[in-house]
Scaffold this motif. Structure first.
Motif, PDB file in Angstrom:
ATOM      1  N   ASN A   1       0.810  -1.216   0.000  1.00 17.47           N
ATOM      2  CA  ASN A   1       0.000   0.000   0.000  1.00 17.47           C
ATOM      3  C   ASN A   1       0.847   1.271   0.000  1.00 17.47           C
ATOM      4  N   GLY A   2       0.699   2.088  -1.034  1.00 20.16           N
ATOM      5  CA  GLY A   2       1.367   3.376  -1.107  1.00 20.16           C
ATOM      6  C   GLY A   2       2.808   3.341  -1.565  1.00 20.16           C
ATOM      7  N   ALA A   3       3.363   2.186  -1.890  1.00 14.95           N
ATOM      8  CA  ALA A   3       4.776   2.081  -2.254  1.00 14.95           C
ATOM      9  C   ALA A   3       4.977   2.331  -3.742  1.00 14.95           C
ATOM     10  N   ARG A   4       6.129   2.912  -4.061  1.00  8.28           N
ATOM     11  CA  ARG A   4       6.556   3.130  -5.436  1.00  8.28           C
ATOM     12  C   ARG A   4       7.954   2.534  -5.589  1.00  8.28           C
ATOM     13  N   PHE A   5       8.172   1.882  -6.716  1.00 10.14           N
ATOM     14  CA  PHE A   5       9.479   1.318  -7.029  1.00 10.14           C
ATOM     15  C   PHE A   5      10.075   2.171  -8.148  1.00 10.14           C
ATOM     16  N   THR A   6      11.104   2.938  -7.816  1.00 12.50           N
ATOM     17  CA  THR A   6      11.815   3.719  -8.820  1.00 12.50           C
ATOM     18  C   THR A   6      13.061   2.936  -9.203  1.00 12.50           C
ATOM     19  N   LEU A   7      13.231   2.709 -10.490  1.00 13.98           N
ATOM     20  CA  LEU A   7      14.314   1.877 -10.976  1.00 13.98           C
ATOM     21  C   LEU A   7      14.985   2.562 -12.154  1.00 13.98           C
ATOM     22  N   SER A   8      16.314   2.582 -12.145  1.00 19.80           N
ATOM     23  CA  SER A   8      17.094   3.162 -13.235  1.00 19.80           C
ATOM     24  C   SER A   8      18.116   2.146 -13.712  1.00 19.80           C
ATOM     25  N   ARG A   9      18.312   2.117 -15.037  1.00 25.14           N
ATOM     26  CA  ARG A   9      19.339   1.270 -15.646  1.00 25.14           C
ATOM     27  C   ARG A   9      20.321   2.193 -16.359  1.00 25.14           C
ATOM     28  N   ILE A  10      21.577   2.138 -15.950  1.00 23.66           N
ATOM     29  CA  ILE A  10      22.615   3.005 -16.483  1.00 23.66           C
ATOM     30  C   ILE A  10      23.579   2.143 -17.288  1.00 23.66           C
ATOM     31  N   THR A  11      23.761   2.513 -18.554  1.00 16.88           N
ATOM     32  CA  THR A  11      24.731   1.822 -19.392  1.00 16.88           C
ATOM     33  C   THR A  11      26.041   2.593 -19.320  1.00 16.88           C
ATOM     34  N   ASN A  12      27.058   1.973 -18.779  1.00 15.98           N
ATOM     35  CA  ASN A  12      28.363   2.597 -18.592  1.00 15.98           C
ATOM     36  C   ASN A  12      29.126   2.651 -19.912  1.00 15.98           C
TER      37      ASN A  12
ATOM     38  N   VAL B   1      26.273  -2.645 -17.299  1.00 15.41           N
ATOM     39  CA  VAL B   1      25.000  -2.056 -16.877  1.00 15.41           C
ATOM     40  C   VAL B   1      24.963  -1.986 -15.357  1.00 15.41           C
ATOM     41  N   THR B   2      24.509  -0.841 -14.842  1.00 20.88           N
ATOM     42  CA  THR B   2      24.342  -0.631 -13.413  1.00 20.88           C
ATOM     43  C   THR B   2      22.883  -0.304 -13.137  1.00 20.88           C
ATOM     44  N   TYR B   3      22.342  -0.884 -12.079  1.00 26.22           N
ATOM     45  CA  TYR B   3      20.961  -0.615 -11.679  1.00 26.22           C
ATOM     46  C   TYR B   3      20.946   0.161 -10.367  1.00 26.22           C
ATOM     47  N   ARG B   4      20.024   1.097 -10.258  1.00 24.01           N
ATOM     48  CA  ARG B   4      19.780   1.846  -9.020  1.00 24.01           C
ATOM     49  C   ARG B   4      18.272   1.853  -8.791  1.00 24.01           C
ATOM     50  N   GLY B   5      17.862   1.755  -7.536  1.00 22.86           N
ATOM     51  CA  GLY B   5      16.429   1.788  -7.291  1.00 22.86           C
ATOM     52  C   GLY B   5      16.072   1.789  -5.826  1.00 22.86           C
ATOM     53  N   ARG B   6      14.800   2.140  -5.587  1.00 21.47           N
ATOM     54  CA  ARG B   6      14.251   2.149  -4.224  1.00 21.47           C
ATOM     55  C   ARG B   6      12.782   1.782  -4.281  1.00 21.47           C
TER      56      ARG B   6
END
Length: 154
Positions: free
Chosen positions: A101-112, A117-122
């Motif tokens: 309930n109320g959660a958001r998953f922010t996800l980023s994929r960075i190509t070096n 590939v590097t992933y960042r998220g919360r």
């Protein structure tokens, strides 16, 4: 006479400025350390498969998706993609959870530049006192449980 008028005007402005305040008191929000925990039933670290993270980026905005965690929790993060963006070496998306309930998953994929590939998220909810942060630990991506106020200052 003009010099006297100028001097009186300057003195009047100086007296007015001494009696006025440029800024009032700044309201400070005290952290609410009693917020309910959203991820209390989960372990402190949850392994995530990078193939599952990569497959999330094939989902278009408005479509339902789920992320199965790689460890033994048999936990699914289900939700709807509400935002997606793509720039040269950065892809990002936001998933609104349907089972947390109320959660958001922010996800980023960075190509070096070297092609890796590097992933960042919360996974975060502003209504709750905990969050999960995606971290790379020894080449394996792990969601690590953290306190909300370790990350956010109100």
């Amino acid at each position: 006479m003009k010099n006297l008028r100028t001097a009186v005007l300057c003195a009047g402005i100086a007296l007015c400025s001494l009696g006025s305040y440029a800024q009032g008191t700044v309201p400070v929000n005290e952290p609410d350390y009693n917020k309910p925990k959203l991820f209390s039933q989960l372990p402190d670290k949850i392994q995530v498969n990078t193939a599952d993270l990569a497959s999330l980026f094939n989902t278009s905005v408005g479509k339902a998706t789920n992320l199965a965690f790689a460890d033994d929790t048999h936990l699914q993060f289900e939700g709807e993609v509400i935002s997606s963006g793509n720039q040269n070496t950065l892809q990002s998306m936001v998933i609104r959870s349907t089972n947390f309930n109320g959660a958001r998953f922010t996800l980023s994929r960075i190509t070096n530049p070297d092609g890796s590939v590097t992933y960042r998220g919360r996974i975060i909810s502003f209504k709750h006192g905990d969050l999960l942060e995606l971290q790379n630990q020894n080449g394996q991506y792990v969601l690590v449980k953290k306190n909300f106020y370790d990350l956010v200052n109100e």
